[in-house]
Scaffold this active site. Structure first.
Site, mmCIF file in Angstrom:
data_model
loop_
_atom_site.group_PDB
_atom_site.id
_atom_site.type_symbol
_atom_site.label_atom_id
_atom_site.label_comp_id
_atom_site.label_asym_id
_atom_site.label_seq_id
_atom_site.Cartn_x
_atom_site.Cartn_y
_atom_site.Cartn_z
ATOM 1 N N ASP A 1 0.804 -1.220 0.000
ATOM 2 C CA ASP A 1 0.000 0.000 0.000
ATOM 3 C C ASP A 1 0.841 1.276 0.000
ATOM 4 O O ASP A 1 2.065 1.225 0.192
ATOM 5 C CB ASP A 1 -0.964 -0.007 1.199
ATOM 6 C CG ASP A 1 -0.300 -0.475 2.500
ATOM 7 O OD1 ASP A 1 0.941 -0.510 2.561
ATOM 8 O OD2 ASP A 1 -1.022 -0.813 3.440
ATOM 9 N N HIS B 1 -6.914 -6.107 10.409
ATOM 10 C CA HIS B 1 -6.730 -5.619 9.037
ATOM 11 C C HIS B 1 -5.414 -6.120 8.443
ATOM 12 O O HIS B 1 -4.465 -6.425 9.161
ATOM 13 C CB HIS B 1 -6.855 -4.091 8.950
ATOM 14 C CG HIS B 1 -5.698 -3.318 9.469
ATOM 15 N ND1 HIS B 1 -5.823 -2.038 9.974
ATOM 16 C CD2 HIS B 1 -4.366 -3.598 9.578
ATOM 17 C CE1 HIS B 1 -4.645 -1.600 10.348
ATOM 18 N NE2 HIS B 1 -3.743 -2.522 10.123
ATOM 19 N N GLU C 1 -9.526 -2.673 5.856
ATOM 20 C CA GLU C 1 -10.099 -2.585 7.192
ATOM 21 C C GLU C 1 -11.323 -3.503 7.284
ATOM 22 O O GLU C 1 -11.855 -3.937 6.263
ATOM 23 C CB GLU C 1 -10.505 -1.132 7.483
ATOM 24 C CG GLU C 1 -9.338 -0.143 7.522
ATOM 25 C CD GLU C 1 -8.390 -0.380 8.684
ATOM 26 O OE1 GLU C 1 -8.740 -1.097 9.637
ATOM 27 O OE2 GLU C 1 -7.259 0.149 8.617
ATOM 28 N N ASN D 1 -7.180 -4.848 14.761
ATOM 29 C CA ASN D 1 -8.560 -5.192 14.396
ATOM 30 C C ASN D 1 -8.613 -6.254 13.295
ATOM 31 O O ASN D 1 -9.658 -6.515 12.725
ATOM 32 C CB ASN D 1 -9.313 -3.935 13.945
ATOM 33 C CG ASN D 1 -8.685 -3.300 12.715
ATOM 34 O OD1 ASN D 1 -7.722 -3.815 12.163
ATOM 35 N ND2 ASN D 1 -9.243 -2.186 12.273
HETATM 36 P P1 PGA Z 1 2.403 -2.743 12.862
HETATM 37 O O1 PGA Z 1 1.171 -2.647 11.880
HETATM 38 O O2 PGA Z 1 3.375 -3.688 12.242
HETATM 39 O O3 PGA Z 1 2.916 -1.337 12.928
HETATM 40 O O4 PGA Z 1 1.872 -3.246 14.171
HETATM 41 C C1 PGA Z 1 0.660 -3.792 11.321
HETATM 42 C C2 PGA Z 1 -0.584 -3.420 10.587
HETATM 43 O O5 PGA Z 1 -1.342 -2.562 11.089
HETATM 44 O O6 PGA Z 1 -0.809 -3.972 9.501
#
Ligand code: PGA
Length: 247
Positions: free
Chosen positions: A67, A138, A143, A136
């Site tokens: 992304d 995602h 999301e 969550n």
């Molecule tokens: P993080 O994020 O590695 O910073 O915990 C993971 C994500 O939200 O996909």
């Protein structure tokens, strides 16, 4: 699905780097799907170290990232292109022209997304997709509630994400409000998936994703239907799964 438990973040980073290294060694012309966020940083550091020791060669590797923020150039230090350059690409012998991130500067969302799907197809698809996981559930910027059948698309960032990002920008106007992200369909088309997680904040998401019902409300739960998923997670993130006696 194979689940490897790591003692801690360092152990997770090393185990994940081992798996990705094996992919590169077995298939030097491999296409890696890469991810940003705090979780992969330790793994990238380990890969750099092995490259410096002469154990890894990235010269034929192609990468496609999950992304990018819409509106940010690769020179902006909040862009994911910048993150990838500084955390990995600048330190290894990869040909940067074969490292792809969605084009944040393309204002036409439809074009940006179609172009990115074409790139993924033109490189022959993804051999191994690295994923972090949100608290969550995602994956990428997919999301809860996103349709499983989507390819690359433009998402509106949630109010809380925009606010959390505001501290990195001079004014609210500069904070990205949208992002381009691979969809679940792109992710599920990868031949192999490597999911990494660390910390207790991921325990609930990991339990629901790996053992709960498959639902768009927990985007990572779709991975239960993929035929080649490797999970590397530390004990804190596996705590709920352990508690339920599932591992
Ligand atoms: P993080 O994020 O590695 O910073 O915990 C993971 C994500 O939200 O996909």
């Amino acid at each position: 699905m194979i689940i490897y438990a790591g003692k801690d973040y360092y152990d997770v980073s090393r185990k994940a780097a081992n798996i990705m290294s094996a992919q590169i060694i077995m298939k030097p012309r491999t296409v890696l799907g890469l991810a940003t966020g705090s979780t992969p940083v330790g793994m990238y550091r380990q890969l750099i170290e092995w490259y410096e020791k002469g154990d890894l060669d990235f010269s034929q590797v192609t990468t496609v990232n999950l992304d990018e923020y819409k509106g940010l150039s690769g020179n902006n230090n909040q862009s994911y292109r910048y993150f990838m350059n500084t955390n990995l690409f600048d330190h290894i012998n990869i040909d940067k022209s074969r490292t792809y991130v969605p084009n944040g500067l393309e204002e036409d969302s439809r074009k940006a997304c179609e172009d990115y799907n074409k790139i993924i197809r033109s490189v022959g698809g993804i051999d191994m997709q690295l994923l972090g996981i949100g608290g969550n559930g995602h994956i990428g910027f997919n999301e809860p509630g996103e349709a499983f059948e989507k390819e690359t698309h433009c998402v509106d960032l949630t109010e809380s994400t925009i606010k959390a990002n505001a501290r990195f920008f001079a004014s609210m106007d500069e904070v990205p409000k949208q992002a381009y992200t691979m969809g679940i369909k792109n992710i599920m088309s990868a031949k192999k998936i490597l999911l990494i997680a660390a910390g207790s904040a991921k325990a609930d998401a990991l339990y629901k994703s790996l053992y709960g019902p498959i639902t768009p409300n927990v985007p990572a739960s779709i991975l239960q239907l993929h035929q080649d998923v490797t999970v590397v997670a530390d004990e804190e993130s596996l705590s709920l799964i352990r508690e339920k006696g599932l591992l």
